[in-house]
Design a protein around this motif. Structure first.
Motif, PDB file in Angstrom:
ATOM      1  N   LEU A 266       0.828  -1.202   0.000  1.00 47.10           N
ATOM      2  CA  LEU A 266       0.000   0.000   0.000  1.00 47.10           C
ATOM      3  C   LEU A 266       0.867   1.259   0.000  1.00 47.10           C
ATOM      4  O   LEU A 266       0.625   2.196  -0.772  1.00 47.10           O
ATOM      5  CB  LEU A 266      -0.934   0.000   1.215  1.00 47.10           C
ATOM      6  CG  LEU A 266      -1.828   1.232   1.388  1.00 47.10           C
ATOM      7  CD1 LEU A 266      -2.793   1.384   0.218  1.00 47.10           C
ATOM      8  CD2 LEU A 266      -2.596   1.153   2.705  1.00 47.10           C
TER       9      LEU A 266
ATOM     10  N   LEU B 203      -6.572  -3.373  -0.261  1.00 48.43           N
ATOM     11  CA  LEU B 203      -5.480  -3.371   0.716  1.00 48.43           C
ATOM     12  C   LEU B 203      -5.913  -2.672   2.010  1.00 48.43           C
ATOM     13  O   LEU B 203      -5.626  -3.160   3.114  1.00 48.43           O
ATOM     14  CB  LEU B 203      -4.264  -2.649   0.136  1.00 48.43           C
ATOM     15  CG  LEU B 203      -3.507  -3.402  -0.964  1.00 48.43           C
ATOM     16  CD1 LEU B 203      -2.504  -2.485  -1.653  1.00 48.43           C
ATOM     17  CD2 LEU B 203      -2.801  -4.633  -0.400  1.00 48.43           C
ATOM     18  N   GLN B 204      -6.626  -1.558   1.888  1.00 51.68           N
ATOM     19  CA  GLN B 204      -7.096  -0.847   3.085  1.00 51.68           C
ATOM     20  C   GLN B 204      -8.075  -1.701   3.877  1.00 51.68           C
ATOM     21  O   GLN B 204      -8.061  -1.685   5.117  1.00 51.68           O
ATOM     22  CB  GLN B 204      -7.731   0.481   2.679  1.00 51.68           C
ATOM     23  CG  GLN B 204      -6.716   1.506   2.177  1.00 51.68           C
ATOM     24  CD  GLN B 204      -7.361   2.757   1.637  1.00 51.68           C
ATOM     25  OE1 GLN B 204      -8.449   2.709   1.048  1.00 51.68           O
ATOM     26  NE2 GLN B 204      -6.697   3.896   1.796  1.00 51.68           N
TER      27      GLN B 204
ATOM     28  N   LYS C  47      -6.285  -0.445  -4.105  1.00 55.16           N
ATOM     29  CA  LYS C  47      -6.035   0.297  -2.869  1.00 55.16           C
ATOM     30  C   LYS C  47      -7.121   0.016  -1.835  1.00 55.16           C
ATOM     31  O   LYS C  47      -6.825  -0.224  -0.651  1.00 55.16           O
ATOM     32  CB  LYS C  47      -5.966   1.789  -3.169  1.00 55.16           C
ATOM     33  CG  LYS C  47      -5.699   2.655  -1.945  1.00 55.16           C
ATOM     34  CD  LYS C  47      -5.631   4.139  -2.336  1.00 55.16           C
ATOM     35  CE  LYS C  47      -5.314   5.013  -1.132  1.00 55.16           C
ATOM     36  NZ  LYS C  47      -5.231   6.454  -1.507  1.00 55.16           N
TER      37      LYS C  47
ATOM     38  N   THR D 159       0.960   3.512  -3.343  1.00 58.26           N
ATOM     39  CA  THR D 159       0.391   4.848  -3.190  1.00 58.26           C
ATOM     40  C   THR D 159       1.391   5.897  -3.656  1.00 58.26           C
ATOM     41  O   THR D 159       1.032   6.844  -4.368  1.00 58.26           O
ATOM     42  CB  THR D 159      -0.017   5.100  -1.728  1.00 58.26           C
ATOM     43  OG1 THR D 159      -1.039   4.175  -1.360  1.00 58.26           O
ATOM     44  CG2 THR D 159      -0.539   6.520  -1.542  1.00 58.26           C
TER      45      THR D 159
END
Length: 206
Positions: A125, A197-198, A194, A129
């Protein structure tokens, strides 16, 4: 929105900032991290690395290996440090960076004690990012040894798209010509990856 991120300068692509999450911090890899890596590694840690690992299981050999990695062109290496203990449990890298084409490869090596924890998803992540939302990357890709079933599963869990297999693509120091499975995430796919993953990291908090 990642689509609004302008391409970063070449100098920015090759910076090594400290990136901090909830569970880990990523910092520039140096020989100072060799002691923790040597203490926590086993034979499986380096078994599938395309460039092999240290020549022997000693702190000095790990330091020499780190120096070799840092000398490779178009590559930025980060140590993965646990926030709660301060122990370094692996490394993650941008490798073969192509600024003109706006992509980078990501490669990860984690010690056995960090596998199956929040470390891998948070490291991915943080680095992805930065690639998509700071550097303006269009693409991030991964090359996995076809024999490494655990890493192949991890790529599918990440939500990366399997593009194919590069047959006998990389010759390891032991002479074995490994098949490399290529996975990628494109800029337009990043929001969904994303979010996944969060969500995985959020489940670790509960």
């Amino acid at each position: 929105m990642t689509s609004d991120v302008p391409p970063a300068s070449e100098a920015e692509w090759f910076q090594t900032p400290t990136l901090t999450g909830r569970f880990i911090t990523l910092e520039g890899l140096s020989p100072a991290h060799a002691a923790d890596l040597n203490a926590g590694a086993d034979e499986e840690t380096v078994r599938f690395l395309s460039r092999g690992g240290p020549t022997e299981a000693t702190q000095a050999a790990w330091a020499e290996y780190i120096t070799r990695l840092n000398a490779l062109p178009r590559r930025i290496n980060f140590a993965v440090r646990l926030l709660h203990s301060g122990v370094v449990v692996g490394r993650i890298s941008y490798s073969e960076i192509s600024v003109a084409d706006r992509w980078a490869e990501i490669g990860t090596m984690l010690l056995p004690g960090a596998q199956g924890t929040a470390v891998n998803p948070e490291a991915k992540l943080l680095l992805m990012t930065r690639a998509f939302e700071v550097l303006g990357a269009n693409r991030v890709h991964f090359k996995v040894d076809a024999r490494n079933a655990r890493s192949v599963r991890a790529m599918h869990k990440l939500g990366a798209v399997q593009e194919g297999v590069l047959r006998q693509y990389q010759v390891r120091p032991d002479g074995f010509a490994r098949d490399s499975v290529v996975f990628s995430v494109l800029r337009g796919e990043w929001p969904a990856v994303k979010a996944g993953l969060q969500a995985r990291l959020g489940a670790r908090d509960s």
